[in-house]
Write a protein that holds these residues in place. Sequence first.
Motif, PDB file in Angstrom:
ATOM      1  N   PRO A 175      35.260  45.157  35.552  1.00 19.62           N
ATOM      2  CA  PRO A 175      36.198  44.031  35.448  1.00 19.62           C
ATOM      3  C   PRO A 175      36.439  43.656  33.995  1.00 19.62           C
ATOM      4  O   PRO A 175      35.494  43.497  33.211  1.00 19.62           O
ATOM      5  CB  PRO A 175      35.459  42.912  36.204  1.00 19.62           C
ATOM      6  CG  PRO A 175      34.595  43.629  37.188  1.00 19.62           C
ATOM      7  CD  PRO A 175      34.138  44.871  36.470  1.00 19.62           C
ATOM      8  N   GLY A 176      37.706  43.565  33.625  1.00 18.75           N
ATOM      9  CA  GLY A 176      38.044  43.259  32.246  1.00 18.75           C
ATOM     10  C   GLY A 176      37.944  44.430  31.303  1.00 18.75           C
ATOM     11  O   GLY A 176      38.132  44.285  30.091  1.00 18.75           O
ATOM     12  N   VAL A 241      41.792  51.288  45.577  1.00 19.72           N
ATOM     13  CA  VAL A 241      40.605  50.507  45.920  1.00 19.72           C
ATOM     14  C   VAL A 241      40.009  49.871  44.673  1.00 19.72           C
ATOM     15  O   VAL A 241      39.638  48.685  44.662  1.00 19.72           O
ATOM     16  CB  VAL A 241      39.567  51.387  46.640  1.00 19.72           C
ATOM     17  CG1 VAL A 241      38.321  50.581  46.991  1.00 19.72           C
ATOM     18  CG2 VAL A 241      40.166  52.017  47.894  1.00 19.72           C
ATOM     19  N   LEU A 242      39.934  50.658  43.598  1.00 17.05           N
ATOM     20  CA  LEU A 242      39.407  50.120  42.350  1.00 17.05           C
ATOM     21  C   LEU A 242      40.336  49.062  41.774  1.00 17.05           C
ATOM     22  O   LEU A 242      39.883  48.012  41.300  1.00 17.05           O
ATOM     23  CB  LEU A 242      39.190  51.248  41.336  1.00 17.05           C
ATOM     24  CG  LEU A 242      38.635  50.830  39.971  1.00 17.05           C
ATOM     25  CD1 LEU A 242      37.330  50.060  40.100  1.00 17.05           C
ATOM     26  CD2 LEU A 242      38.439  52.054  39.068  1.00 17.05           C
ATOM     27  N   ALA A 243      41.637  49.309  41.819  1.00 13.70           N
ATOM     28  CA  ALA A 243      42.592  48.331  41.295  1.00 13.70           C
ATOM     29  C   ALA A 243      42.459  47.001  42.022  1.00 13.70           C
ATOM     30  O   ALA A 243      42.472  45.926  41.397  1.00 13.70           O
ATOM     31  CB  ALA A 243      44.011  48.873  41.418  1.00 13.70           C
ATOM     32  N   GLU A 244      42.303  47.043  43.341  1.00 13.00           N
ATOM     33  CA  GLU A 244      42.142  45.807  44.106  1.00 13.00           C
ATOM     34  C   GLU A 244      40.869  45.085  43.696  1.00 13.00           C
ATOM     35  O   GLU A 244      40.858  43.857  43.534  1.00 13.00           O
ATOM     36  CB  GLU A 244      42.113  46.107  45.600  1.00 13.00           C
ATOM     37  CG  GLU A 244      41.994  44.862  46.464  1.00 13.00           C
ATOM     38  CD  GLU A 244      41.957  45.169  47.941  1.00 13.00           C
ATOM     39  OE1 GLU A 244      41.906  44.207  48.729  1.00 13.00           O
ATOM     40  OE2 GLU A 244      41.967  46.352  48.316  1.00 13.00           O
ATOM     41  N   ALA A 245      39.784  45.840  43.515  1.00 17.58           N
ATOM     42  CA  ALA A 245      38.517  45.225  43.120  1.00 17.58           C
ATOM     43  C   ALA A 245      38.615  44.579  41.737  1.00 17.58           C
ATOM     44  O   ALA A 245      37.976  43.557  41.473  1.00 17.58           O
ATOM     45  CB  ALA A 245      37.404  46.264  43.138  1.00 17.58           C
ATOM     46  N   ALA A 286      33.501  47.868  45.658  1.00 16.96           N
ATOM     47  CA  ALA A 286      33.520  46.567  46.327  1.00 16.96           C
ATOM     48  C   ALA A 286      32.598  45.576  45.621  1.00 16.96           C
ATOM     49  O   ALA A 286      32.888  44.381  45.541  1.00 16.96           O
ATOM     50  CB  ALA A 286      33.111  46.719  47.786  1.00 16.96           C
ATOM     51  N   ALA A 287      31.509  46.086  45.060  1.00 14.83           N
ATOM     52  CA  ALA A 287      30.562  45.208  44.355  1.00 14.83           C
ATOM     53  C   ALA A 287      31.111  44.712  43.021  1.00 14.83           C
ATOM     54  O   ALA A 287      30.573  43.769  42.445  1.00 14.83           O
ATOM     55  CB  ALA A 287      29.244  45.950  44.138  1.00 14.83           C
ATOM     56  N   LEU A 288      32.152  45.371  42.525  1.00 13.55           N
ATOM     57  CA  LEU A 288      32.771  44.955  41.273  1.00 13.55           C
ATOM     58  C   LEU A 288      33.769  43.815  41.464  1.00 13.55           C
ATOM     59  O   LEU A 288      34.208  43.208  40.488  1.00 13.55           O
ATOM     60  CB  LEU A 288      33.534  46.120  40.631  1.00 13.55           C
ATOM     61  CG  LEU A 288      32.768  47.369  40.244  1.00 13.55           C
ATOM     62  CD1 LEU A 288      33.752  48.418  39.735  1.00 13.55           C
ATOM     63  CD2 LEU A 288      31.716  47.067  39.197  1.00 13.55           C
ATOM     64  N   ARG A 289      34.112  43.557  42.700  1.00 18.03           N
ATOM     65  CA  ARG A 289      35.235  42.667  42.994  1.00 18.03           C
ATOM     66  C   ARG A 289      35.065  41.303  42.302  1.00 18.03           C
ATOM     67  O   ARG A 289      34.017  40.674  42.370  1.00 18.03           O
ATOM     68  CB  ARG A 289      35.378  42.437  44.498  1.00 18.03           C
ATOM     69  CG  ARG A 289      36.674  41.766  44.903  1.00 18.03           C
ATOM     70  CD  ARG A 289      36.712  41.598  46.418  1.00 18.03           C
ATOM     71  NE  ARG A 289      36.607  42.880  47.090  1.00 18.03           N
ATOM     72  CZ  ARG A 289      37.643  43.682  47.351  1.00 18.03           C
ATOM     73  NH1 ARG A 289      38.857  43.316  46.953  1.00 18.03           N
ATOM     74  NH2 ARG A 289      37.471  44.819  47.977  1.00 18.03           N
ATOM     75  N   LEU A 290      36.116  40.906  41.615  1.00 17.42           N
ATOM     76  CA  LEU A 290      36.110  39.604  40.933  1.00 17.42           C
ATOM     77  C   LEU A 290      36.188  38.460  41.950  1.00 17.42           C
ATOM     78  O   LEU A 290      36.875  38.580  42.969  1.00 17.42           O
ATOM     79  CB  LEU A 290      37.298  39.508  39.982  1.00 17.42           C
ATOM     80  CG  LEU A 290      37.259  40.411  38.761  1.00 17.42           C
ATOM     81  CD1 LEU A 290      38.622  40.428  38.083  1.00 17.42           C
ATOM     82  CD2 LEU A 290      36.193  39.950  37.781  1.00 17.42           C
ATOM     83  N   PRO A 291      35.484  37.349  41.716  1.00 18.22           N
ATOM     84  CA  PRO A 291      35.594  36.213  42.628  1.00 18.22           C
ATOM     85  C   PRO A 291      37.037  35.713  42.701  1.00 18.22           C
ATOM     86  O   PRO A 291      37.736  35.683  41.688  1.00 18.22           O
ATOM     87  CB  PRO A 291      34.681  35.160  41.988  1.00 18.22           C
ATOM     88  CG  PRO A 291      33.781  35.909  41.068  1.00 18.22           C
ATOM     89  CD  PRO A 291      34.565  37.095  40.596  1.00 18.22           C
ATOM     90  N   SER A 292      37.472  35.345  43.880  1.00 17.58           N
ATOM     91  CA  SER A 292      38.848  34.861  44.041  1.00 17.58           C
ATOM     92  C   SER A 292      38.918  33.356  43.799  1.00 17.58           C
ATOM     93  O   SER A 292      37.918  32.666  43.790  1.00 17.58           O
ATOM     94  CB  SER A 292      39.354  35.204  45.442  1.00 17.58           C
ATOM     95  OG  SER A 292      38.507  34.657  46.417  1.00 17.58           O
TER      96      SER A 292
END
Length: 292
Positions: A175-176, A241-245, A286-292
């Motif tokens: 992320p980032g 999938v990565l882009a969404e995460a 999925a574990a990389l997913r940024l908090p919404s």
Amino acid sequence: MHVFVAGATGAVGSLLVPMLLEAGHTVTGTSRSPAGVERIERLGATGLRVDALDAERLRGAVRAAAPEAVVHQLTDLSGADAAANSRIRREGTRNLVDAAKAAGVGRVVAQSISWAYGPGDDPADEAVPLDSTAAQPRARMVAAVRALEETVAEVETAVVLRYGLLYGPGTWYAPGGAFAAALAGDRSTPFLGSTAANDAVGSFVHVADAAGAALAALDWPGGPVNVVDDEPSPARVWLPVLAEALGVPAPAPEAGRQDWERGALNGLARSRGWRPAWPTWRNGFAALRLPS
């Protein structure tokens, strides 16, 4: 065991040092900056400020440490400068191996990559030769990888870890990170990879699993080992999938791939007991997913 970690503040090295300490090893780690040395010492290891391109200083550092094994995690990717990274693979590796040999070190574990194999339709295992047919600029990269692997093979026991695409903290695929910036259209962030959602097959490995393999490799026999997850996949499958995460838009899928974009298999690493905590990029992303 006393382990000398060259590149102890990189994405893999910074996770490897605490793993080594937790396993009961004594660790000396290197960094090119005073801040990096402080980070190493805060972890409980001995930190040394050493540039791998300074052969004399590196030789003195390894001799003074007198380690039983050397772990090579040297890269130069912060500026996405392929030439600088190839220089580290050639000259930095040469200097490190010469230093290890001069200090009587009989075991080296070295970071390599799993996308330097020759063309093919299926994911590659370690029996597939490195690419000898590539055009530039890939040919320069493969030549530097070959030089790295041939140089470390001069040591009595040399384990070459052919990592997949590293993702997770401190990597481009975080992320980032640089990949997210590239997908978002930010051309100011250096990035060497592709953002095409095509048929190119890639193999990933979580950076913590890569560090775990380096720890395990202290007990492995010599030779190359693919350190990748269980699911080589085309970019048109993994990229959305990565882009969404990462919270960034994904490009439209497209056809086509280079003949070397084939991914890699991890059967040898698994046969030696390595078990990735993230066996597929699907749960890892999925574990990389940024908090919404």
